[in-house]
Write a protein that holds these residues in place. Sequence first.
Motif, PDB file in Angstrom:
ATOM      1  N   ARG A   1       1.234  -0.865  -0.263  1.00 28.45           N
ATOM      2  CA  ARG A   1      -0.101  -0.055  -0.267  1.00 28.45           C
ATOM      3  C   ARG A   1       1.070   1.059   0.164  1.00 28.45           C
ATOM      4  O   ARG A   1       1.897   0.909   0.498  1.00 28.45           O
ATOM      5  CB  ARG A   1      -1.242   0.081   0.785  1.00 28.45           C
ATOM      6  N   GLY A   2       0.203   2.083  -0.903  1.00 26.97           N
ATOM      7  CA  GLY A   2       1.573   3.308  -1.137  1.00 26.97           C
ATOM      8  C   GLY A   2       1.241   4.710  -0.098  1.00 26.97           C
ATOM      9  O   GLY A   2       0.180   4.090   0.950  1.00 26.97           O
ATOM     10  N   ARG A   3       2.111   5.392  -0.214  1.00 28.36           N
ATOM     11  CA  ARG A   3       1.409   6.320   1.095  1.00 28.36           C
ATOM     12  C   ARG A   3       0.457   6.570   1.151  1.00 28.36           C
ATOM     13  O   ARG A   3       0.078   7.442   0.484  1.00 28.36           O
ATOM     14  CB  ARG A   3       3.114   7.057   0.986  1.00 28.36           C
ATOM     15  N   VAL A   4      -0.533   6.566   3.113  1.00 31.49           N
ATOM     16  CA  VAL A   4      -1.680   7.719   2.993  1.00 31.49           C
ATOM     17  C   VAL A   4      -0.845   9.009   3.045  1.00 31.49           C
ATOM     18  O   VAL A   4      -0.212   9.659   3.782  1.00 31.49           O
ATOM     19  CB  VAL A   4      -2.509   7.055   4.021  1.00 31.49           C
ATOM     20  N   THR A   5      -1.946  10.061   2.031  1.00 36.31           N
ATOM     21  CA  THR A   5      -1.607  11.339   2.668  1.00 36.31           C
ATOM     22  C   THR A   5      -2.857  12.266   2.796  1.00 36.31           C
ATOM     23  O   THR A   5      -3.789  11.526   2.638  1.00 36.31           O
ATOM     24  CB  THR A   5      -1.191  12.128   0.910  1.00 36.31           C
ATOM     25  N   LEU A   6      -2.266  13.492   3.162  1.00 38.87           N
ATOM     26  CA  LEU A   6      -3.318  14.199   3.776  1.00 38.87           C
ATOM     27  C   LEU A   6      -4.873  14.336   2.566  1.00 38.87           C
ATOM     28  O   LEU A   6      -5.791  14.478   2.394  1.00 38.87           O
ATOM     29  CB  LEU A   6      -3.231  15.182   4.002  1.00 38.87           C
ATOM     30  N   ALA A   7      -4.485  14.498   1.453  1.00 35.44           N
ATOM     31  CA  ALA A   7      -5.538  14.403  -0.082  1.00 35.44           C
ATOM     32  C   ALA A   7      -5.931  12.829   0.183  1.00 35.44           C
ATOM     33  O   ALA A   7      -7.208  12.585  -0.035  1.00 35.44           O
ATOM     34  CB  ALA A   7      -4.800  14.410  -1.206  1.00 35.44           C
ATOM     35  N   THR A   8      -5.493  12.443   0.221  1.00 32.26           N
ATOM     36  CA  THR A   8      -5.822  10.719   0.098  1.00 32.26           C
ATOM     37  C   THR A   8      -7.329  10.684   1.517  1.00 32.26           C
ATOM     38  O   THR A   8      -8.266   9.891   1.283  1.00 32.26           O
ATOM     39  CB  THR A   8      -5.238   9.560   0.442  1.00 32.26           C
ATOM     40  N   VAL A   9      -7.102  10.570   2.813  1.00 34.75           N
ATOM     41  CA  VAL A   9      -7.837  10.910   3.930  1.00 34.75           C
ATOM     42  C   VAL A   9      -9.255  11.631   3.195  1.00 34.75           C
ATOM     43  O   VAL A   9     -10.029  11.694   3.509  1.00 34.75           O
ATOM     44  CB  VAL A   9      -6.693  11.222   4.995  1.00 34.75           C
ATOM     45  N   ALA A  10      -8.693  12.576   3.008  1.00 35.46           N
ATOM     46  CA  ALA A  10      -9.838  13.878   2.449  1.00 35.46           C
ATOM     47  C   ALA A  10     -11.291  13.441   1.639  1.00 35.46           C
ATOM     48  O   ALA A  10     -11.447  13.341   1.238  1.00 35.46           O
ATOM     49  CB  ALA A  10      -9.157  15.559   1.945  1.00 35.46           C
ATOM     50  N   SER A  11     -10.523  12.963   0.153  1.00 29.33           N
ATOM     51  CA  SER A  11     -11.141  12.158  -1.074  1.00 29.33           C
ATOM     52  C   SER A  11     -11.616  11.274   0.185  1.00 29.33           C
ATOM     53  O   SER A  11     -13.372  11.057  -0.194  1.00 29.33           O
ATOM     54  CB  SER A  11     -10.171  12.108  -1.833  1.00 29.33           C
ATOM     55  N   SER A  12     -11.092  10.118   0.653  1.00 27.31           N
ATOM     56  CA  SER A  12     -12.603   8.729   1.388  1.00 27.31           C
ATOM     57  C   SER A  12     -13.406   9.968   2.338  1.00 27.31           C
ATOM     58  O   SER A  12     -14.679   9.834   2.488  1.00 27.31           O
ATOM     59  CB  SER A  12     -11.794   8.362   2.455  1.00 27.31           C
ATOM     60  N   ALA A  13     -13.464  10.911   3.005  1.00 26.97           N
ATOM     61  CA  ALA A  13     -13.427  11.364   3.953  1.00 26.97           C
ATOM     62  C   ALA A  13     -14.823  12.423   3.648  1.00 26.97           C
ATOM     63  O   ALA A  13     -15.647  13.125   3.365  1.00 26.97           O
ATOM     64  CB  ALA A  13     -13.353  12.179   5.381  1.00 26.97           C
ATOM     65  N   GLY A  14     -14.395  12.867   1.933  1.00 28.12           N
ATOM     66  CA  GLY A  14     -15.615  13.768   1.074  1.00 28.12           C
ATOM     67  C   GLY A  14     -16.103  15.425   1.647  1.00 28.12           C
ATOM     68  O   GLY A  14     -16.551  16.057   1.576  1.00 28.12           O
ATOM     69  N   VAL A  15     -14.259  15.638   1.993  1.00 30.02           N
ATOM     70  CA  VAL A  15     -13.886  16.984   2.524  1.00 30.02           C
ATOM     71  C   VAL A  15     -12.795  17.848   2.393  1.00 30.02           C
ATOM     72  O   VAL A  15     -12.059  17.187   1.579  1.00 30.02           O
ATOM     73  CB  VAL A  15     -13.744  16.857   4.198  1.00 30.02           C
ATOM     74  N   SER A  16     -12.298  18.766   2.456  1.00 32.34           N
ATOM     75  CA  SER A  16     -11.062  19.357   1.846  1.00 32.34           C
ATOM     76  C   SER A  16      -9.746  19.188   2.734  1.00 32.34           C
ATOM     77  O   SER A  16     -10.421  18.487   3.590  1.00 32.34           O
ATOM     78  CB  SER A  16     -11.263  21.198   1.965  1.00 32.34           C
ATOM     79  N   VAL A  17      -8.576  19.440   2.392  1.00 32.81           N
ATOM     80  CA  VAL A  17      -7.485  18.938   2.697  1.00 32.81           C
ATOM     81  C   VAL A  17      -7.558  20.183   4.234  1.00 32.81           C
ATOM     82  O   VAL A  17      -6.800  19.374   5.663  1.00 32.81           O
ATOM     83  CB  VAL A  17      -6.147  18.677   1.917  1.00 32.81           C
ATOM     84  N   ALA A  18      -7.807  20.542   4.088  1.00 32.54           N
ATOM     85  CA  ALA A  18      -6.966  22.041   5.183  1.00 32.54           C
ATOM     86  C   ALA A  18      -8.474  21.756   6.191  1.00 32.54           C
ATOM     87  O   ALA A  18      -8.154  21.622   7.879  1.00 32.54           O
ATOM     88  CB  ALA A  18      -7.958  23.331   4.769  1.00 32.54           C
ATOM     89  N   THR A  19      -9.871  21.214   6.161  1.00 33.29           N
ATOM     90  CA  THR A  19     -10.540  20.679   6.797  1.00 33.29           C
ATOM     91  C   THR A  19     -10.112  18.913   7.726  1.00 33.29           C
ATOM     92  O   THR A  19      -9.772  18.773   9.147  1.00 33.29           O
ATOM     93  CB  THR A  19     -11.821  19.689   6.564  1.00 33.29           C
ATOM     94  N   VAL A  20      -9.395  18.270   7.165  1.00 28.96           N
ATOM     95  CA  VAL A  20      -7.993  17.230   7.891  1.00 28.96           C
ATOM     96  C   VAL A  20      -7.129  18.174   8.330  1.00 28.96           C
ATOM     97  O   VAL A  20      -6.873  17.383   9.626  1.00 28.96           O
ATOM     98  CB  VAL A  20      -8.132  16.185   6.778  1.00 28.96           C
ATOM     99  N   SER A  21      -6.960  18.902   8.521  1.00 30.71           N
ATOM    100  CA  SER A  21      -5.643  19.517   8.727  1.00 30.71           C
ATOM    101  C   SER A  21      -6.394  19.838  10.136  1.00 30.71           C
ATOM    102  O   SER A  21      -5.656  19.942  11.617  1.00 30.71           O
ATOM    103  CB  SER A  21      -4.746  20.665   8.110  1.00 30.71           C
ATOM    104  N   LYS A  22      -6.995  20.724  10.437  1.00 29.34           N
ATOM    105  CA  LYS A  22      -8.113  21.825  10.938  1.00 29.34           C
ATOM    106  C   LYS A  22      -8.271  20.358  12.615  1.00 29.34           C
ATOM    107  O   LYS A  22      -8.307  20.118  14.035  1.00 29.34           O
ATOM    108  CB  LYS A  22      -9.056  21.859  10.602  1.00 29.34           C
ATOM    109  N   VAL A  23      -8.712  18.733  12.101  1.00 27.81           N
ATOM    110  CA  VAL A  23      -9.496  17.565  13.305  1.00 27.81           C
ATOM    111  C   VAL A  23      -7.898  17.217  13.065  1.00 27.81           C
ATOM    112  O   VAL A  23      -7.557  16.655  14.108  1.00 27.81           O
ATOM    113  CB  VAL A  23      -9.701  16.707  11.703  1.00 27.81           C
ATOM    114  N   LEU A  24      -7.006  17.385  12.646  1.00 24.77           N
ATOM    115  CA  LEU A  24      -5.243  16.873  13.194  1.00 24.77           C
ATOM    116  C   LEU A  24      -5.297  17.894  14.477  1.00 24.77           C
ATOM    117  O   LEU A  24      -4.685  17.527  15.444  1.00 24.77           O
ATOM    118  CB  LEU A  24      -4.487  16.719  12.072  1.00 24.77           C
TER     119      LEU A  24
END
Length: 343
Positions: A2-25
């Motif tokens: 499995r390739g490296r998981v990025t913020l973009a990967t998480v954002a796409s799976s969750a249906g939100v923006s990268v900025a939103t994932v960053s805020k949660v983290l």
Amino acid sequence: MRGRVTLATVASSAGVSVATVSKVLNGRSDVSAATRARVQEVLRQHDYVGRRPEPTERATVELFFQGVMTSYSMEVITGVLEEARAAGVDVVLSSRPRVPPTSRTAQWVRELTAAGRRAAIGVTSDLTAADLAALSRARLPLVVVDPLNVAQPDVTSVGSTNFAGGLAATQHLLSLGHRKIAYLGGPPAAGCNQARMNGFRGAMEAAGAPVPVDYVRLHDFLYGDGLAGGTALLDLAEPPTAIFAGSDEVALGVMEAARARGLRVPEDLSIVGFDDTQVARLASPPLTTVRQPLQEMGAVALRTALRLAAGEKVDSHHVELATNLVIRESSAAPAREPSIAVS
């Protein structure tokens, strides 16, 4: 693989923006509860731990222990805190369960990285392969003091000369004239316990003193284990005249088992401990024990963790500090058995 998981990967799976994932983290409050829960679930599914943020002006190190806080762990923690104060480093003390759920591993490391920890130090910790993998992915340096179970040989650790200590403790009892000597130790898989037990067996073998199977008992390094193990040893048909305990707290448990049976220490039973914590000096009688430089072990762990965090290489993945035997009043020559008259 499995390739490296990025913020973009998480954002796409969750249906939100990268900025939103960053805020949660980063623990930001301007994210709805539902969105936060959805992002956290995706982070868990992808086993995402992220990377350490850039160092702040004042470094912070996570110091964690597993199981019960003991006199041993308090000495090590004191050493870490004293060295951290001298180095201008902050330390956050936390505890983890001995067997944390696998699902908690990535979340634990995410919390450490989000909080800006420079490194982590574990005291007598039982770390799993998942723990080590998550810390490695996050590039968070780890140093373990007396690890109970290390899954990878290249984990950086600090300990003492446990084999030499076990050898010295047993040789002391042998020099007093004891031959019926038992070993009451800690977790069977713990490297420190194995080394102490091997030192015990080496000294007994060299002296030609047999070790019955019932004379070696392993469980944990706590007072209750000393009480239970000491009781079992003293109830044998041929009980030992001396017991080498794998820790001071185990030794105190043995003392109580002897007292409950009306036995005197050291007149009827000699006891030697391991660690030389404060309880050894406060015991009645004061405990003969093998001294570990526990505070110095903590200090070395902190210095090593900071070197790793700075990207420096260490000379060895395992450092052992010297032990020495401290003789007090809990050990003496065995009582002479009454002579049998021959008619």
